[in-house]
Design an enzyme around this catalytic site. Structure first.
Site, PDB file in Angstrom:
ATOM      1  N   GLY A  38       8.229 -13.339  -4.559  1.00 32.88           N
ATOM      2  CA  GLY A  38       7.461 -12.168  -4.125  1.00 32.88           C
ATOM      3  C   GLY A  38       8.187 -10.871  -4.445  1.00 32.88           C
ATOM      4  N   ALA A  39       7.517  -9.754  -4.113  1.00 34.46           N
ATOM      5  CA  ALA A  39       8.093  -8.439  -4.435  1.00 34.46           C
ATOM      6  C   ALA A  39       9.426  -8.240  -3.715  1.00 34.46           C
ATOM      7  CB  ALA A  39       7.096  -7.344  -4.054  1.00 34.46           C
ATOM      8  N   ARG A  49       2.380 -22.621  -5.694  1.00 30.33           N
ATOM      9  CA  ARG A  49       1.969 -21.836  -6.866  1.00 30.33           C
ATOM     10  C   ARG A  49       3.132 -21.547  -7.814  1.00 30.33           C
ATOM     11  NH1 ARG A  49      -1.046 -19.402  -2.688  1.00 30.33           N
ATOM     12  NH2 ARG A  49       0.773 -18.212  -2.055  1.00 30.33           N
ATOM     13  N   CYS A  57       9.044  -1.537   7.228  1.00 31.89           N
ATOM     14  CA  CYS A  57       9.581  -0.623   6.207  1.00 31.89           C
ATOM     15  C   CYS A  57       9.390   0.848   6.570  1.00 31.89           C
ATOM     16  CB  CYS A  57       8.955  -0.928   4.856  1.00 31.89           C
ATOM     17  SG  CYS A  57       7.170  -1.096   4.917  1.00 31.89           S
ATOM     18  N   LYS A 109       3.520  -0.804  15.048  1.00 29.58           N
ATOM     19  CA  LYS A 109       4.883  -1.260  14.727  1.00 29.58           C
ATOM     20  C   LYS A 109       5.851  -0.088  14.738  1.00 29.58           C
ATOM     21  CE  LYS A 109       3.302  -4.959  11.655  1.00 29.58           C
ATOM     22  NZ  LYS A 109       3.089  -5.342  10.256  1.00 29.58           N
ATOM     23  N   ARG A 161      -2.295   4.467   3.302  1.00 32.58           N
ATOM     24  CA  ARG A 161      -1.942   3.836   2.026  1.00 32.58           C
ATOM     25  C   ARG A 161      -2.337   4.805   0.900  1.00 32.58           C
ATOM     26  NH1 ARG A 161       1.343  -0.446   1.886  1.00 32.58           N
ATOM     27  NH2 ARG A 161       0.093  -1.878   3.132  1.00 32.58           N
ATOM     28  N   HIS A 221       7.842   4.571  -0.091  1.00 29.72           N
ATOM     29  CA  HIS A 221       6.997   5.225   0.910  1.00 29.72           C
ATOM     30  C   HIS A 221       7.517   6.642   1.172  1.00 29.72           C
ATOM     31  CE1 HIS A 221       5.252   1.403   1.586  1.00 29.72           C
ATOM     32  NE2 HIS A 221       5.725   1.100   2.776  1.00 29.72           N
TER      33      HIS A 221
HETATM   34  P1  A2P Z   1       4.205 -17.608  -4.279  1.00 34.69           P
HETATM   35  O1  A2P Z   1       4.703 -16.629  -5.311  1.00 34.69           O
HETATM   36  O2  A2P Z   1       4.430 -19.012  -4.692  1.00 34.69           O
HETATM   37  O3  A2P Z   1       2.827 -17.312  -3.807  1.00 34.69           O
HETATM   38  P2  A2P Z   1       4.449 -10.964  -1.853  1.00 34.69           P
HETATM   39  O4  A2P Z   1       4.805 -10.336  -0.538  1.00 34.69           O
HETATM   40  O5  A2P Z   1       4.936 -10.174  -3.020  1.00 34.69           O
HETATM   41  O6  A2P Z   1       2.978 -11.289  -1.921  1.00 34.69           O
HETATM   42  O7  A2P Z   1       5.237 -12.361  -1.924  1.00 34.69           O
HETATM   43  C1  A2P Z   1       5.088 -13.367  -0.942  1.00 34.69           C
HETATM   44  C2  A2P Z   1       6.109 -14.459  -1.196  1.00 34.69           C
HETATM   45  O8  A2P Z   1       5.945 -15.454  -0.184  1.00 34.69           O
HETATM   46  C3  A2P Z   1       5.958 -15.169  -2.511  1.00 34.69           C
HETATM   47  O9  A2P Z   1       7.208 -15.621  -2.981  1.00 34.69           O
HETATM   48  C4  A2P Z   1       5.080 -16.350  -2.142  1.00 34.69           C
HETATM   49  O10 A2P Z   1       5.188 -17.451  -3.003  1.00 34.69           O
HETATM   50  C5  A2P Z   1       5.682 -16.706  -0.805  1.00 34.69           C
HETATM   51  N1  A2P Z   1       4.760 -17.474   0.026  1.00 34.69           N
HETATM   52  C6  A2P Z   1       3.535 -17.103   0.453  1.00 34.69           C
HETATM   53  N2  A2P Z   1       2.985 -18.105   1.205  1.00 34.69           N
HETATM   54  C7  A2P Z   1       3.891 -19.110   1.239  1.00 34.69           C
HETATM   55  C8  A2P Z   1       3.919 -20.402   1.830  1.00 34.69           C
HETATM   56  N3  A2P Z   1       2.908 -20.864   2.570  1.00 34.69           N
HETATM   57  N4  A2P Z   1       5.021 -21.178   1.654  1.00 34.69           N
HETATM   58  C9  A2P Z   1       6.053 -20.722   0.903  1.00 34.69           C
HETATM   59  N5  A2P Z   1       6.089 -19.503   0.323  1.00 34.69           N
HETATM   60  C10 A2P Z   1       5.027 -18.708   0.485  1.00 34.69           C
END
Ligand code: A2P
Length: 348
Positions: A16-17, A43, A132, A216, A238, A245
């Protein structure tokens, strides 16, 4: 707090980010762990991310992943944290959680290392990274509050797409392309078009009319400053900025406070950089804050609506992915790993 050798570090949400930024910051700061495990959802299984000079394959998050892990940094949303953080703690790990899942739990320290490092001493396995917008505001106002106690805060945020994750950043870029090509725009991550627009923060509106992000900011600021009665009124918006931000902040005090005294405090504050060039009209901008560790603070001026001098106005910009999330988490990991008692806090 005593030293804690980190043999095995896990990053949950590594794709993720915030997770990717964590990986980059660990490298940039030379954080050492003998073993690094990268976890995400189905994924991303098999994706490769370079950490510590080695390509590492992302694995699918499973309860058994936490055996032998010393520190686990979670950036995969509140639902994943609620389910897996207790499992990680049970397995003996210290969890540093970037989600909102445990922030207001009285047994969980909510920590900005420059501000309330002493709260780390009370940790029982989970340490929460604040929201954040709260972090970026607090980096600017806690140094002031330590010298001139703040009575009331009115803050308006200009929040970037990065706060909603990698898919939201992609949505802003994609909608920009669609808009310029005259194509129709169908929002997916955000509830409204984000390009050439702005809207109330995309969190649930409570019965009092405040959205979740605003709630928050109120609750977390009070917890971090140990000031349960502090008056705070936020408006969270937003805006079509990719990352970093910005916030317009009005502070009210019990007594007159000079802008020069505030400027002096902020010039000395760790993690803060004063950008206040009136001659050239150059003040904090998200484009300058992007990719930087310091929170930029400027437009330091007396509140013109208060002839008694008891008001100060500020404008801040801070990288939401770095100090607003990943950097703050890594700094907490460093404190745990080194056992170094950090600088005395301005808020203690
Ligand atoms: P994935 O890339 O496989 O979807 P962001 O905040 O940028 O959307 O990133 C969310 C992060 O959390 C990503 O790495 C995403 O993986 C991971 N993630 C989201 N849902 C799950 C889950 N149920 N189990 C494990 N990782 C998760």
């Amino acid at each position: 707090m005593s030293a804690f050798p980190v043999r095995h570090l896990a990053i949950v949400g590594a794709t993720g980010a915030v997770g990717r930024e964590c990986c980059a910051i660990l490298d940039q700061r030379g954080f050492h762990a003998d073993r690094v495990t990268l976890l995400a959802s189905q994924r991303s299984a098999g994706a490769v991310i370079n950490v510590g000079g080695a390509d590492r394959t992302v694995e699918v998050l499973q309860p058994a992943d936490f055996e032998g892990v010393d520190i686990a940094i979670f950036s995969a949303g509140a639902e994943t944290s609620r389910r897996f953080a207790p499992i990680a703690v049970q397995a003996g790990a210290i969890v540093i959680d970037n989600s909102s899942a445990f922030r207001m739990d009285p047994t969980v320290p909510l920590v900005i290392p420059e501000i309330n490092p002493g709260d780390l001493d009370g940790q029982r396995g989970i340490i929460a990274v604040p929201n954040c917008s709260a972090i970026i505001m607090l980096m600017a106002i806690a140094p002031i509050h330590g010298r001139f106690p703040i009575k009331r805060i009115v803050v308006s945020t200009y929040q970037s797409a990065s706060g909603a994750g990698a898919r939201a950043m992609h949505e802003l870029i994609e909608q920009t392309r669609q808009h310029l090509n005259g194509e129709s725009i169908r929002p997916v991550v955000f509830p409204h078009p984000i390009v050439f627009n702005l809207f109330c923060h995309n969190t649930v509106i409570g019965p009092d009319g405040y959205n979740g992000e605003e709630r928050k900011m109120i609750d977390e600021t009070r917890k971090i400053l140990h000031a349960p009665d502090l008056s705070i009124s936020p408006t969270c918006v937003r805006v079509p900025v990719l990352r970093a931000h910005s916030e317009s902040i009005n502070l009210e005090f019990d007594r007159a406070v000079a802008p020069d005294a505030v400027r002096e405090l902020l010039c000395r504050a760790p993690g803060v950089r004063v950008v206040d060039d009136r001659v050239n009209n150059r003040f904090p901008m998200p484009i300058d804050a992007t990719g930087r560790d310091d929170v930029l603070v400027g437009r330091i001026r007396q509140d013109a609506s208060r002839p008694d001098g008891r008001g100060i106005d500020l404008f801040v910009s801070g990288d939401q992915l770095r100090k607003g999330a990943a950097l703050n988490a890594v700094q907490i990991a460093e404190h745990i790993a080194t056992g170094i008692r950090p600088r005395v806090s301005v808020a203690q």
